[in-house]
Design an enzyme around this catalytic site. Structure first.
Site, PDB file in Angstrom:
ATOM      1  N   TYR A 138       0.833  -1.198   0.000  1.00 59.39           N
ATOM      2  CA  TYR A 138       0.000   0.000   0.000  1.00 59.39           C
ATOM      3  C   TYR A 138       0.876   1.261   0.000  1.00 59.39           C
ATOM      4  O   TYR A 138       0.640   2.196  -0.780  1.00 59.39           O
ATOM      5  CB  TYR A 138      -0.929   0.016   1.219  1.00 59.39           C
ATOM      6  CG  TYR A 138      -1.659   1.333   1.385  1.00 59.39           C
ATOM      7  CD1 TYR A 138      -2.745   1.652   0.566  1.00 59.39           C
ATOM      8  CD2 TYR A 138      -1.234   2.275   2.320  1.00 59.39           C
ATOM      9  CE1 TYR A 138      -3.395   2.875   0.685  1.00 59.39           C
ATOM     10  CE2 TYR A 138      -1.884   3.494   2.446  1.00 59.39           C
ATOM     11  CZ  TYR A 138      -2.963   3.780   1.633  1.00 59.39           C
ATOM     12  OH  TYR A 138      -3.598   4.992   1.741  1.00 59.39           O
TER      13      TYR A 138
ATOM     14  N   PHE B  48      15.636  19.309  -1.613  1.00 55.67           N
ATOM     15  CA  PHE B  48      14.273  18.843  -1.863  1.00 55.67           C
ATOM     16  C   PHE B  48      14.033  17.476  -1.226  1.00 55.67           C
ATOM     17  O   PHE B  48      12.970  17.226  -0.642  1.00 55.67           O
ATOM     18  CB  PHE B  48      14.041  18.772  -3.372  1.00 55.67           C
ATOM     19  CG  PHE B  48      12.698  18.228  -3.781  1.00 55.67           C
ATOM     20  CD1 PHE B  48      11.592  19.054  -3.860  1.00 55.67           C
ATOM     21  CD2 PHE B  48      12.556  16.889  -4.093  1.00 55.67           C
ATOM     22  CE1 PHE B  48      10.351  18.544  -4.243  1.00 55.67           C
ATOM     23  CE2 PHE B  48      11.323  16.376  -4.471  1.00 55.67           C
ATOM     24  CZ  PHE B  48      10.223  17.208  -4.546  1.00 55.67           C
TER      25      PHE B  48
ATOM     26  N   ARG C 297       1.923   8.363  12.897  1.00 60.41           N
ATOM     27  CA  ARG C 297       1.574   9.596  13.606  1.00 60.41           C
ATOM     28  C   ARG C 297       0.083   9.877  13.578  1.00 60.41           C
ATOM     29  O   ARG C 297      -0.491  10.388  14.557  1.00 60.41           O
ATOM     30  CB  ARG C 297       2.324  10.770  12.964  1.00 60.41           C
ATOM     31  CG  ARG C 297       2.036  12.140  13.568  1.00 60.41           C
ATOM     32  CD  ARG C 297       2.365  13.229  12.562  1.00 60.41           C
ATOM     33  NE  ARG C 297       1.576  13.081  11.347  1.00 60.41           N
ATOM     34  CZ  ARG C 297       1.804  13.755  10.227  1.00 60.41           C
ATOM     35  NH1 ARG C 297       2.802  14.604  10.162  1.00 60.41           N
ATOM     36  NH2 ARG C 297       1.041  13.562   9.170  1.00 60.41           N
TER      37      ARG C 297
ATOM     38  N   ARG D 294     -10.962   5.702   9.229  1.00 60.82           N
ATOM     39  CA  ARG D 294      -9.946   5.164   8.331  1.00 60.82           C
ATOM     40  C   ARG D 294      -8.963   4.335   9.144  1.00 60.82           C
ATOM     41  O   ARG D 294      -8.708   4.634  10.314  1.00 60.82           O
ATOM     42  CB  ARG D 294      -9.193   6.296   7.611  1.00 60.82           C
ATOM     43  CG  ARG D 294     -10.087   7.156   6.735  1.00 60.82           C
ATOM     44  CD  ARG D 294      -9.275   8.204   5.998  1.00 60.82           C
ATOM     45  NE  ARG D 294      -8.435   9.010   6.865  1.00 60.82           N
ATOM     46  CZ  ARG D 294      -8.134  10.283   6.634  1.00 60.82           C
ATOM     47  NH1 ARG D 294      -8.600  10.895   5.559  1.00 60.82           N
ATOM     48  NH2 ARG D 294      -7.359  10.950   7.472  1.00 60.82           N
TER      49      ARG D 294
END
Length: 389
Positions: free
Chosen positions: A136, A253, A183, A193
């Site tokens: 997932y 980045f 978290r 969910r």
């Protein structure tokens, strides 16, 4: 810059919040490619998140979404999500996608296709095994890491091996995604969910929702620590990946989200607040991390610091104790060892990059300050989210 591209950057700032600044700091044409890549995936994710779209309509939307990039007039006006403008004005995004070089288009359409298929697969099934958790997370985040890495190499700002090593790129995404899932336990529970894998939580409880009850705290912490330990196994790959990067803007980045993640994961480990509120790192701490994570030596030091902060919190009675300590020792070893690539990033930063870092910190501080009031009801003052979205 075309008017449609300007609009894309408006959407970027509206939907990605603080990380828009990092995207816009990328060099050259890579900046535009990553901007469009982000918006395409944000549109795809908006379809997945919208619970008002019936499954019989949502599944083909996700599976076929990549094809809409080559349909100039395609748009979707049936969403109720807050980011629905990227669907309603999708022609503005898709035209700029088609304006990109073919090497960028090929990467974006491939990742969009694979991600859409994966999202559709998990619409009607929960995350069961730890293997499915990896799968997932691969679909929703690992593929983002793979796609970004291929864009970096396509731009020639990075070597071909960066885009070619999909295992390391996947780990970059999995580490971030697992940290978010860990978290966000309580928030996800409140919204019905569930992303913690059943294989993990079923060892300690008959229901994932039980961990929010005070009488099940010890079981919840045991499951939490198991998942944190699992996430930590990606950190050596993160170090290897970042050590390969050559371009400063690409390094910034990639490195900033990773150091924010290790700080957040360290704060979550063995922390009852995961089940009672939202664990967030302090605003000043977040800005400091953004300022420091500009070279490999500093990043290794940050990773070593936050991983070692977990060591005193490891209880000998915790079921994952031995594995946790093993992973933390491995991370410490990898953080302290020399690396043939590290010297590339240990130079002093130029005034241009120092100015960019200061600007990023200022923008981030403005965002964190603006959101502090909104989160005050659920979190202590002086904390912030790991990601802008």
């Amino acid at each position: 810059m075309t008017e449609s591209l300007r609009t894309c950057y408006v959407y970027l700032n509206q939907t990605s919040r603080s990380f828009a600044a990092v995207i816009q700091a990328l060099d050259g044409e890579l900046r535009h490619a990553v901007c469009i890549f982000y918006l395409v995936l944000r549109a795809l994710d908006t379809v997945e998140d919208d619970m008002t779209i019936p499954l019989d309509r949502k599944v083909p939307l996700l599976q076929d979404f990549h094809s809409f990039l080559y349909q100039p007039e395609w748009r979707f006006t049936g969403s109720q999500e807050k980011d629905r403008q990227v669907l309603e004005d999708f022609p503005t995004i898709s035209v700029e996608f088609r304006n990109l070089g073919q090497e960028y288009q090929d990467v974006i359409v491939d990742i969009c296709r694979r991600m859409g298929v994966g999202m559709a697969e998990f619409l009607e099934k929960k995350v069961g095994s730890m293997t499915e958790w990896d799968k997932y997370c691969h679909y929703v985040a690992g593929l983002v890491g793979v796609g970004l890495s291929q864009l970096f190499s396509a731009s020639q700002l990075e070597e071909p091996e960066v885009g070619g090593d999909t295992e390391l790129a996947n780990s970059m995404g999995l580490f971030l995604q697992k940290t978010n899932i860990i978290r966000d336990y309580l928030e996800d529970q409140q919204q019905s969910r569930a992303f913690w894998p059943q294989e993990a939580w079923s060892k300690f409880s008959s229901g994932l929702e039980d961990f929010a009850e005070p009488q099940h705290l010890s079981s919840g912490l045991a499951c939490l620590n198991l998942l944190v330990t699992d996430a930590l196994r990606h950190v050596p790959d993160v170090i290897s990946y970042l050590s390969r990067l050559r371009n400063q803007s690409v390094f910034n980045f990639c490195a900033i989200p990773q150091v924010m993640a290790i700080a957040t994961l360290s704060a979550c480990y063995n922390n009852p607040m995961v089940f009672q509120g939202v664990v967030k790192i302090r605003k000043g701490q977040a800005v400091t991390l953004m300022m420091q994570a500009t070279n490999m030596g500093a990043v290794k030091s940050i990773i070593a610091q936050y991983s070692q902060e977990m060591v005193p919190k490891v209880c000998v009675s915790d079921p994952s104790c031995e594995r946790t300590l093993h992973m933390l020792a491995l991370i410490r070893e990898r953080s302290l060892c020399g690396d043939s690539h590290t010297h590339t990033h240990t130079h002093h930063l130029s005034p241009v990059y120092l100015s960019a870092a200061m600007l990023l910190a200022a923008l981030s501080w403005q965002y964190l300050s603006a959101t502090a009031t909104a989160t005050a009801t659920t979190t202590p003052p002086g904390t912030t989210d790991m990601q802008g979205h």
